[in-house]
Design a protein around this motif. Structure first.
Motif, PDB file in Angstrom:
ATOM      1  N   THR A   1       0.850  -1.183   0.000  1.00 12.66           N
ATOM      2  CA  THR A   1       0.000   0.000   0.000  1.00 12.66           C
ATOM      3  C   THR A   1       0.888   1.235   0.000  1.00 12.66           C
ATOM      4  O   THR A   1       1.823   1.330   0.798  1.00 12.66           O
TER       5      THR A   1
ATOM      6  N   ARG B   1       2.341   4.674   0.838  1.00 11.00           N
ATOM      7  CA  ARG B   1       2.276   5.507   2.023  1.00 11.00           C
ATOM      8  C   ARG B   1       1.829   6.905   1.611  1.00 11.00           C
ATOM      9  O   ARG B   1       2.243   7.409   0.575  1.00 11.00           O
ATOM     10  N   PRO B   2       1.012   7.517   2.449  1.00 12.19           N
ATOM     11  CA  PRO B   2       0.588   8.871   2.100  1.00 12.19           C
ATOM     12  C   PRO B   2       1.790   9.817   2.132  1.00 12.19           C
ATOM     13  O   PRO B   2       2.632   9.727   3.014  1.00 12.19           O
ATOM     14  N   ARG B   3       1.826  10.663   1.153  1.00 13.00           N
ATOM     15  CA  ARG B   3       2.925  11.619   1.090  1.00 13.00           C
ATOM     16  C   ARG B   3       2.624  12.775   2.027  1.00 13.00           C
ATOM     17  O   ARG B   3       1.498  13.243   2.112  1.00 13.00           O
TER      18      ARG B   3
END
Length: 114
Positions: free
Chosen positions: A92, A94-96
């Motif tokens: 998944t 990772r959110p930046r």
């Protein structure tokens, strides 16, 4: 369900649903597990038992597509269940983190003494 190891949880659930007699194995009178044993799934998929255990325990999270196909075959997953298995194994993203804008200096000074 441990959201950190959805792949392992799914493999365990599907293994519990698999019946040994559907795979040409004798169904002994008493088994400690409802479905296939870990060793049996590993053997059917052509994997080492240790590797399969690591997948279930979440110590190996990103198996190759070939390994996933072998597991899908061993567990006799249909196309939809196989696609779900592949989806669970995809990393998944990772959110930046949003970058904070650097405030522009209105006076043109750097703040350093001359």
């Amino acid at each position: 369900m441990d959201n950190g190891n959805r792949l392992g949880e799914y493999l365990r659930a599907r293994r519990d649903l698999a019946r040994p007699e559907d795979h040409g194995m004798p169904a002994p009178g008493r088994r400690r597990v409802a479905g296939l044993r870990r060793e049996e799934v590993a053997m059917l998929a052509g994997l080492s038992t240790d590797y399969y255990i690591r997948l279930e325990q979440g110590r190996q999270r990103h198996p190759s597509p070939q390994v996933l196909d072998a597991l899908a075959d061993a567990l006799r997953l249909d196309e939809e269940a196989s696609a779900h298995l592949h989806g669970l194994a995809r990393p998944t993203p990772r959110p930046r983190l949003a970058r904070r804008p650097v405030p522009a200096s209105s006076s043109g000074q750097t703040g350093l003494a001359d």
